[in-house]
Design an enzyme around this catalytic site. Structure first.
Site, short mmCIF file in Angstrom:
data_model
loop_
_atom_site.label_atom_id
_atom_site.label_comp_id
_atom_site.label_asym_id
_atom_site.label_seq_id
_atom_site.Cartn_x
_atom_site.Cartn_y
_atom_site.Cartn_z
N HIS A 101 -21.53 31.30 37.45
CA HIS A 101 -21.89 32.03 36.24
C HIS A 101 -23.19 32.82 36.46
O HIS A 101 -24.01 32.46 37.32
CB HIS A 101 -22.05 31.07 35.07
CG HIS A 101 -20.74 30.52 34.59
ND1 HIS A 101 -20.45 30.32 33.27
CD2 HIS A 101 -19.63 30.15 35.29
CE1 HIS A 101 -19.20 29.84 33.16
NE2 HIS A 101 -18.70 29.73 34.37
N GLU A 103 -25.93 32.98 34.81
CA GLU A 103 -27.15 32.20 34.63
C GLU A 103 -27.41 31.33 35.85
O GLU A 103 -28.55 31.20 36.32
CB GLU A 103 -27.02 31.31 33.38
CG GLU A 103 -26.83 32.09 32.07
CD GLU A 103 -25.37 32.41 31.73
OE1 GLU A 103 -24.57 32.67 32.65
OE2 GLU A 103 -25.05 32.44 30.53
N CYS A 128 -22.52 30.01 27.97
CA CYS A 128 -21.44 29.06 27.68
C CYS A 128 -21.97 27.63 27.79
O CYS A 128 -23.08 27.39 28.28
CB CYS A 128 -20.29 29.27 28.65
SG CYS A 128 -20.63 28.65 30.30
N CYS A 131 -23.15 26.59 31.25
CA CYS A 131 -24.47 27.12 31.63
C CYS A 131 -25.60 26.41 30.89
O CYS A 131 -26.66 26.18 31.46
CB CYS A 131 -24.56 28.63 31.35
SG CYS A 131 -23.61 29.58 32.55
O1 DUR Z 1 -22.22 31.94 30.03
C1 DUR Z 1 -21.37 32.55 30.69
C2 DUR Z 1 -20.04 32.67 30.29
C3 DUR Z 1 -19.14 33.23 31.18
N1 DUR Z 1 -19.55 33.70 32.38
C4 DUR Z 1 -18.59 34.27 33.34
C5 DUR Z 1 -17.70 33.25 34.00
C6 DUR Z 1 -16.50 34.08 34.35
O2 DUR Z 1 -16.75 34.73 35.60
C7 DUR Z 1 -16.43 35.13 33.26
C8 DUR Z 1 -15.42 34.82 32.18
O3 DUR Z 1 -15.69 33.60 31.59
O4 DUR Z 1 -17.75 35.18 32.69
C9 DUR Z 1 -20.88 33.63 32.76
O5 DUR Z 1 -21.25 34.07 33.84
N2 DUR Z 1 -21.75 33.06 31.89
ZN ZN Z 2 -21.71 30.05 31.73
#
Ligand code: DUR
Ligand code: ZN
Length: 296
Positions: A101, A103, A128, A131
């Site tokens: 992700h 973050e 999310c 994270c």
């Molecule tokens: O907090 C978040 C939520 C989602 N994603 C990314 C994970 C995935 O690659 C895409 C769809 O969920 O977004 C993040 O990087 N951070």
């Molecule tokens: Zn995330």
């Protein structure tokens, strides 16, 4: 993997675009020193979080998202005042749990650069649950500020009340501020020595299983990943993902990998070998080398 800066700059406030354009004439790998940040602030007239929020579209451009096409950009502010970009990464044709992700990417970027703590995370989408849990491993949930485009700055505690974290498992330190792990390997191979240092710096308070990956490219560049464990286990970031994400942030194609090395401890509680192989095979034909160290 190449960023079209022109399109990004065209959509930014003019003063920032002008200042950034000058900086982007030099090689740029998603990091601004505290001094560069100050210059951007002075030249753009955007300060503090306003500057960071305006930079997010640039951070999101570093993402590699063959599955979702949804690019997350994040910026971590290290204790030195430097800014570290992060972006999400998905592996093609792979199960989704190999994803990194945005973050996680920004935090590992700061950690690998030697930062010991982070004061702020600025991100273009609400973090999310995974994270929030990953960030809670930093053990500064009250101090860590999360800034979103339309929500201002709020502490991690606001986003993750009633948190479960290291203390629940009897650990008093956290990610980026943990003691080094004992691990020894006798080898004259420079790649092994580089990986060993990162394995000693890896974070594995629950499994006590240090691990690190080093990827070497055809032109001799090295990309490192340290295992970053999490109290809730599943949000742990494996070393292969961190190393691949470092390549992504430097915009170096995965096809240029010529050596891939994993170091972990002999007879450790858990192993990264199979997960690392499975992640690596989705983007490279290179065989993973595994070297085992000894834990005293
Ligand atoms: O907090 C978040 C939520 C989602 N994603 C990314 C994970 C995935 O690659 C895409 C769809 O969920 O977004 C993040 O990087 N951070
Ligand atoms: Zn995330």
């Amino acid at each position: 993997m190449s960023i079209n800066y022109q399109t990004i700059l065209a959509a930014m406030p003019k003063t920032l675009a002008k200042s950034l354009a000058a900086r982007l004439e030099q090689p740029f790998y998603g990091q601004f020193t505290a001094a560069e940040r100050e210059t951007l602030e002075q030249q753009s007239g955007l300060v503090d979080h306003d500057l960071l929020l305006a930079l997010l579209p640039l951070a999101a451009e570093f993402a590699y998202t063959p599955v979702s096409g949804f690019n997350v950009g994040a910026i971590a502010v290290g204790e030195s005042g430097s800014l570290y970009f992060g972006a999400n990464m998905e592996l093609p044709q792979q199960t989704l749990f190999h994803s990194v992700h945005g973050e996680q990417s920004a935090i590992s970027h700061a950690w690998l650069a030697g930062e010991k703590s982070i004061s702020d995370i600025v991100v273009n989408a609400s973090p999310c649950g995974h994270c929030r849990q990953f960030m809670n491993e930093l053990t500064t949930p009250k101090e860590l500020q999360i800034t979103l485009p339309n929500e201002g700055s709020k502490s991690l505690s606001h986003y993750l009340p009633y948190a479960f974290g290291p203390k629940n498992l009897g650990i008093s330190y956290g990610l980026m501020s943990a003691p080094a792990l004992p691990l020894t390997i006798e080898s004259a191979d420079e790649l092994v020595q580089l990986a060993l240092g990162h394995a000693q710096a890896s974070y594995a308070p629950y499994s006590k299983s240090p691990a690190a990956v080093v990827l070497e490219t055809e032109d001799g560049q090295h990309f490192c990943g340290r295992y970053a464990e999490n109290a809730a286990f599943n949000p742990s970031l494996p070393p292969m993902q961190m190393a691949l994400n470092a390549m992504m942030l430097k915009q170096v194609p995965f096809t240029s990998i010529q050596r891939a090395l994993l170091i972990e401890a002999e007879a450790a509680e858990i192993s990264q070998v199979r997960a690392s192989k499975s992640a690596l095979t989705s983007i490279s034909n290179v065989e993973l080398e595994v070297v085992f160290g000894h834990q005293e």
